[in-house]
Design a protein around this motif. Structure first.
Motif, PDB file in Angstrom:
ATOM      1  N   MET A  13       0.843  -1.134  -0.013  1.00  0.00           N
ATOM      2  CA  MET A  13      -0.137  -0.123  -0.044  1.00  0.00           C
ATOM      3  C   MET A  13       0.737   1.319  -0.016  1.00  0.00           C
ATOM      4  N   LYS A  14       1.982   1.378   0.907  1.00  0.00           N
ATOM      5  CA  LYS A  14       2.703   2.369   0.767  1.00  0.00           C
ATOM      6  C   LYS A  14       3.358   2.480  -0.585  1.00  0.00           C
ATOM      7  N   LYS A  49      -4.360   4.051  -0.122  1.00  0.00           N
ATOM      8  CA  LYS A  49      -4.986   4.046   1.458  1.00  0.00           C
ATOM      9  C   LYS A  49      -6.116   2.726   1.392  1.00  0.00           C
ATOM     10  N   SER A  91      -8.568   0.251   4.399  1.00  0.00           N
ATOM     11  CA  SER A  91      -9.459   0.446   5.257  1.00  0.00           C
ATOM     12  C   SER A  91      -9.334  -1.024   6.139  1.00  0.00           C
ATOM     13  N   ASP A 106       0.530   5.645   8.865  1.00  0.00           N
ATOM     14  CA  ASP A 106       0.432   5.623   7.319  1.00  0.00           C
ATOM     15  C   ASP A 106      -0.667   6.181   6.675  1.00  0.00           C
ATOM     16  N   GLY A 107      -1.904   6.551   7.849  1.00  0.00           N
ATOM     17  CA  GLY A 107      -2.981   7.301   7.218  1.00  0.00           C
ATOM     18  C   GLY A 107      -4.089   6.223   6.754  1.00  0.00           C
ATOM     19  N   HIS A 108      -4.175   5.083   7.206  1.00  0.00           N
ATOM     20  CA  HIS A 108      -5.371   4.182   6.788  1.00  0.00           C
ATOM     21  C   HIS A 108      -6.443   4.435   7.776  1.00  0.00           C
ATOM     22  N   TYR A 109      -7.411   4.045   7.243  1.00  0.00           N
ATOM     23  CA  TYR A 109      -8.859   4.181   8.098  1.00  0.00           C
ATOM     24  C   TYR A 109      -8.638   2.858   8.947  1.00  0.00           C
ATOM     25  N   THR A 132     -10.830   5.067   0.811  1.00  0.00           N
ATOM     26  CA  THR A 132     -11.174   4.606   1.842  1.00  0.00           C
ATOM     27  C   THR A 132     -12.439   4.498   2.167  1.00  0.00           C
TER      28      THR A 132
END
Length: 259
Positions: A67-68, A73, A75, A96-99, A252
Motif C-alpha cells: 500500500m505504501k 490507502k 480500510s 500511514d493514514g489508513h482507516y 477508504t
C-alpha cells in the motif's frame, strides 16, 4: 486496564444518553442491504480495499508495504483481541493514514446462518458490550469513535436488527461487495470451498470485465490460517496495478461513502 475500563464506561454513557456521533450521510448511489452499506457509488470507478482480521496477521508486512509503495490507502477492521495482540501493527496503519476500524471485540456471531438469519443469537446487551469494549481499546490506540463509525461485523454477517442496534450506538455497518469471491481467501485445502489465489484473481478479473468494480468494497483477509500457504494477499500488487491500469482509483470506506 483502568484507562480501558474508563473509556468503556464513557462510551456506554455516551450511547445510553443518545449523544453518539451519527454516521455521515451515505452517497445517493450506495447499495444498502439489511441496513448495511455493501457498495458505494456504482457510477464512479473507485474501489475501497477492506481488510479484516481476528487471529492472524501474517500479511502485515506485505500489505502495508504494498500500500505504501503504491500510494494507496486502505480500510482495516480488527477485533478487540487483535488490537490487544498486535498494537505495533495498529500503530503502523494509523501512522500511514489508513482507516482503522472495528470488527467487534470477541468475533461473535450475531445472527444464525441460513433461513433464520432474521433472528439474533446475541442479546442487545451482549452486542453493545462487545462493540463498546472494542471501541475502548481503539481509543487506547488513539482512534476516535467519530473517526471509525463504519464497521464490518464479525464473519461479515449481520441482519437488519444488528444494523439498527449499531445505529443506536452511532455506527453504520458496511460489508464487502459480493461477486468477486475475494473474501474466500481464508479457505484451506481441506475445505470443499477452497480456491487458490490464482483462481480468486481470475474470478475477480472476470467479474470486473463483465460487471465493473465501481464502488466495490473489495475484501481480503489481513492474515489466514497457516494451513493456507497460498496467500492471496501476495497478489495485492497485481490487483492494484491491474485495476489502476483500467482506470480505477482506490479510496477508504469513508471517502467512498461520504464523498
Amino acid at each position: 486496564m483502568r484507562s480501558i475500563l474508563f473509556a468503556a464506561t464513557m462510551l456506554l454513557a455516551l450511547a445510553a444518553g443518545g449523544q453518539a456521533v451519527p454516521p455521515g450521510k451515505p452517497c445517493g448511489r450506495c447499495v444498502v442491504r439489511d441496513g448495511g452499506i455493501v457498495r458505494g457509488d456504482t457510477a464512479r470507478k473507485r474501489i475501497a480495499l477492506v481488510f479484516t482480521a481476528a487471529a492472524w496477521a501474517d500479511g502485515a508486512d506485505t500489505i502495508i508495504n504494498t500500500m505504501k509503495s503504491r500510494g494507496v490507502k486502505g480500510s482495516f477492521f480488527f477485533t478487540g483481541g487483535f488490537y490487544e495482540k498486535f498494537p505495533g501493527i495498529i500503530a503502523r496503519l494509523v501512522k500511514d493514514g489508513h482507516y482503522v476500524g472495528s470488527h467487534g471485540y470477541a468475533h461473535l456471531l450475531y445472527a444464525p446462518w441460513g433461513s433464520k438469519r432474521d433472528s439474533t443469537i446475541v442479546s442487545k446487551e451482549e452486542f453493545d458490550n462487545d462493540i463498546l469494549k472494542g471501541y475502548a481499546l481503539m481509543a487506547e490506540a488513539g482512534i476516535k469513535k467519530e473517526d471509525a463509525r463504519y464497521f464490518i461485523p464479525p464473519y461479515e454477517h449481520y441482519n437488519s436488527t444488528i444494523s439498527e442496534w449499531a445505529r443506536q450506538l452511532g455506527l453504520q455497518i458496511i460489508n464487502y461487495t459480493p461477486g468477486t469471491r475475494s473474501n474466500a481467501d481464508y479457505t484451506t485445502p481441506d475445505m470443499k470451498s477452497y480456491a487458490s489465489s490464482e483462481e480468486l484473481f481470475a474470478t475477480l478479473d472476470r467479474f470486473e470485465k463483465e460487471h465493473t468494480l465501481n464502488g466495490h468494497f473489495l475484501m481480503l483477509h489481513f492474515g489466514t490460517h497457516p494451513a493456507r500457504t497460498d496467500k492471496f494477499y501476495n497478489l495485492l500488487p497485481r490487483i492494484i496495478d491491474t485495476m489502476q491500469g483500467r482506470g480505477y482509483s482506490f479510496v477508504t470506506v469513508d471517502e467512498m461513502i461520504e464523498q
